[in-house]
Write a protein that holds these residues in place. Structure first.
Motif, PDB file in Angstrom:
ATOM      1  N   ASP A  33     -42.245   8.723   8.431  1.00  0.00           N
ATOM      2  CA  ASP A  33     -41.770   8.169   9.035  1.00  0.00           C
ATOM      3  C   ASP A  33     -40.881   9.157   9.766  1.00  0.00           C
ATOM      4  O   ASP A  33     -41.267  10.214   9.315  1.00  0.00           O
ATOM      5  CB  ASP A  33     -40.083   6.781   8.095  1.00  0.00           C
ATOM      6  N   GLU A  80     -36.372  13.434  11.348  1.00  0.00           N
ATOM      7  CA  GLU A  80     -35.341  13.947  11.602  1.00  0.00           C
ATOM      8  C   GLU A  80     -34.073  13.950  10.844  1.00  0.00           C
ATOM      9  O   GLU A  80     -33.475  14.679  10.868  1.00  0.00           O
ATOM     10  CB  GLU A  80     -35.080  12.431  11.783  1.00  0.00           C
ATOM     11  N   LYS A  81     -34.394  14.516   9.664  1.00  0.00           N
ATOM     12  CA  LYS A  81     -33.282  14.434   8.025  1.00  0.00           C
ATOM     13  C   LYS A  81     -33.714  15.759   8.318  1.00  0.00           C
ATOM     14  O   LYS A  81     -32.849  17.110   8.173  1.00  0.00           O
ATOM     15  CB  LYS A  81     -34.464  13.863   7.304  1.00  0.00           C
ATOM     16  N   ASP A  85     -37.729   8.556   9.884  1.00  0.00           N
ATOM     17  CA  ASP A  85     -36.247   9.015   9.975  1.00  0.00           C
ATOM     18  C   ASP A  85     -36.569  10.285   9.197  1.00  0.00           C
ATOM     19  O   ASP A  85     -35.514  11.763   8.307  1.00  0.00           O
ATOM     20  CB  ASP A  85     -35.526   8.511   8.590  1.00  0.00           C
ATOM     21  N   THR A  90     -44.236  13.031  14.200  1.00  0.00           N
ATOM     22  CA  THR A  90     -44.564  11.691  12.644  1.00  0.00           C
ATOM     23  C   THR A  90     -45.887  11.375  12.541  1.00  0.00           C
ATOM     24  O   THR A  90     -46.397  11.739  10.757  1.00  0.00           O
ATOM     25  CB  THR A  90     -44.021  10.560  13.181  1.00  0.00           C
TER      26      THR A  90
END
Lengths: 201, 201, 201, 201, 201, 201
Positions: free
Chosen positions: E190, E195-196, E192, E184
């Motif tokens: 971010d 992680e995506k 997310d 990050t």
């Protein structure tokens, strides 16, 4: 050696000169090159290694070096030769070649030769005419003529500029001396002994 | 040379042997090493380079090589020596050292020496006793004794295993010959001339 | 460090052992490798360079070396670290690293440092906390703590096995001493001074 | 390729020129560099390797070389490419690359390829489209088109300036010929055969 | 490739095996060698680079590598080849060869290729059949097929084991993921999003 | 650093200037040299590595580099130093040194460090004061301060100009962006995510 037909600049040794001045301009990192189209046999040639060096000095030895300064064609080729003459009892004192391994051939006489390993062990050998010995790169080594006749050796080194750090000269005879405090601790003796040795260089 | 006190395996040349068999096991990429703690002066020593080689052959020359096969202590150190003897008229025929530059010193006699640059230009020089000459790495070179006396040269090469590709042997005398069609085109001559030269090797 | 799960042979240091014997078999030219698939963080790790070394010795200095013997993952990677502690007046005596340039950072205290060029000129500098200095490969160099407090330095060397030739130890303290005749000529002093210095090592 | 916006001097090929003269001044040891901030894609680019070379010559082959002379961005990067075209029966005659190993890919046709080891053994292989073969550095090698159609090969060499010593040209066609006495002994044939071959170059 | 007639041990890949066990014994630092006397043409040969790779994958590209694992005779010789096939729109994603410069030849189609300098500047070029481009060692580079037809490229790399660090796989798809906090901050987005992307690998 | 007393030309950085003009003339391939006879201690010296860097930035880290640009005497010597400061949570983001292995010593604080092997495996370790860790040449690596206090590391790299490819900056922040199509395929995400990340650089 090679003549450099340079009209606007001249290369002299490792400097790039202006023709209108003898003041240096730019210092080369290595040695100059010559256009391969212009090289002749003289660029790869040296004469006179059959002539004995003068051993009338305190060491009783003499070294003639044939490196890139003497044969410019050696540039970037990684090899050089030496002739070493020894008076009876003459010594080539402990030294290091930082950039080369040395291989030695005895042409005449009897030499005791040696080097000290990085485990601090002395490796020695007595050599006579026709004997060959190897001094590995970066290790302290020496030769001494242990007979009553002269000795002659040819050595080859795998660098066109092998360098030579003579231990005595460096430790006790440098321009600006090493501080005495360093040497008394290093050799574990009193300052007067250090100063006595320094005075000889 | 060095004796390898190996109890469970033995190193012989570049093979790792089993003690219960003389059949080879593993071939080493380079040459074996020895524990530095066990080395002696003999590991760095060779004797006999003052003895003339036998020049009673068609070339009238002889080469004695002092490389890592002869002095195991040269391993990884990048240098070797040779003694070359020449009968009157004797020739060290055109060859290449793929891994080394060579520097030559004339000990006795008169040699005509030369190499061919990558621009296909012959560089030659006549050498007498005490003269030094350089043959750059990877270029074809040769020496010929142009006097009526014998000649002796010492050469140093900056590899412990310089290799030697003798042009005549490789081109006309390889085990399994090069196809004649390749050589007739390469040398622009008829097959019978190629086959005549091949028959001599 | 790395554990070598070898069932039929074992690597211990630089030897290839048989499991049924502790007698050595084959000495490796370099250091052993480990299958990249099996490496872990521990293969690249060392702990404890924040702990001062013991300077209660005649030199008043201590060196902790983090090289390939300590971190096996450094093998073939060409770098190592050292921590050097100095008591007040302590000396790291003149020495050479045959395979590495050294860069030094002062963490605490005041050091006088120097090296001798191949032109035999001493280059010196006084360093304090946060100062950095370079000792070129193959040159004799030293450090001395010239203050009344301790000093700490971190050095990095560009070899995983830089080697260290300590001049005093090699010249005067080798296992089998260098012949006195060599040293009296090399240092231009009487034999009794040489023998006095030798007796200290 | 790269344009060097030099106001006071100009680099042309490997010479440093003065703007007021076209006479050469200083010859560079290697090839010139360009400020990385000014490089563009064109400095790393060459066009036209899909165009067949002209094989209307005695060898029946053609070589297009893409080395540092052609793509200046290859400087110091250690690789180059070639396209070789072969007429039916065409030959790329025995030669050596002193500074590079070669890997060859057949794009079209059928080639017989080979090299001679330093043990004087011929290693051969017949190659068709999609086949790959390796010629180790410093060994004599050749290719011949053994089919009735054209053949095309792409080769890569691990030097930006691999050099090429063509044996026939060097031995029999050098500017200043090798003395006939050397060649008659080297190839063990009469002078008239040597002179006949020399006359073809 | 080469068959190793080893009776007491077997070399398989980079392990030294015992014949009575398939458990590994000793891992070699490099690749095994073969006695030069036993080599044949097959040790330097690979077949099939004319066969297209399968590009039915998310990247729309395929790489066939001819390195030392495939041709054992490449060991220590410093070169390798690749064939890269691209479906229309296919991508060879950003990657680094830590041990090699790459030179690329387009055999068919149209590629947009590029690399990022260490000054963070993108160097790009559109290539068509017969064009050559260089990707300097250690820099991130990529290729994309920007036409509606397939594209084929041949690349050469100056290492027999060049390695390949694919940026996406290393950063987002490593076995044991890089901690999200590192990514990050590194990409300034971010968790997310990180992680995506990680979930796709 | 070193002052170059050049009368006719001046060396500034890596350019050779004319005294009558500030326009550049010739760009040097490497860094300039200085005549060894004129070097002083200042040519090998840098001061101030005890002063913390400014970590008030989005990464929360700072790097001070002591390479050949800062100490000109490092030229051709193959080593450099860095000081890295980390705020709590600060990150030295994933990057590659194309020309150097790195060895790191923690002076203060707690770091989680890691690198990704060419087999795509993450190797990690938590380090505290006095711990040492190695990041092999050419592999992606990172450090993160996982404590609530500042952290300080000293790193050494075995090149005087190691280079640094910061993955985020190169992939998403290059001058001229990498085409979005390349990145969507490389990271397997939609263009809006790529563009969002690009917008942060």
């Amino acid at each position: 050696m090679a003549s450099y037909s340079v009209l606007l600049f001249r290369l002299t040794g490792r400097y790039l000169f202006s023709p209108s001045s003898t003041l240096f301009a730019v210092f080369l990192c290595g040695f100059p090159c010559k256009n391969p189209k212009n090289v002749t046999g003289d660029d790869f040639f040296f004469s006179g290694l059959d002539i004995p060096g003068n051993t009338s000095n305190t060491l009783g030895s003499s070294i003639i070096i044939v490196d890139v300064k003497v044969i410019l064609g050696l540039n970037l080729l990684g090899i050089s030769l030496e002739r070493i003459d020894f008076a009876p009892g003459g010594v080539n004192p402990p030294h290091i070649h930082p950039r080369a391994t040395e291989i030695l051939l005895v042409l005449e006489g009897t030499l005791l030769v040696g080097f000290i390993t990085s485990n601090n062990k002395l490796i020695v050998k007595v050599l006579v005419k026709g004997d060959v010995f190897v001094f590995p790169k970066g290790l302290i080594h020496f030769q001494i003529n242990i007979s009553v006749s002269v000795a002659i050796a040819i050595t080859a080194l795998n660098s066109e500029k092998p360098g030579s750090i003579v231990i005595g000269d460096s430790i006790f005879g440098s321009h600006l001396p090493i501080p005495v405090d360093v040497l008394t601790k290093a050799f574990n003796v009193d300052a007067d002994i250090i100063e006595k040795i320094q005075s000889k260089f």
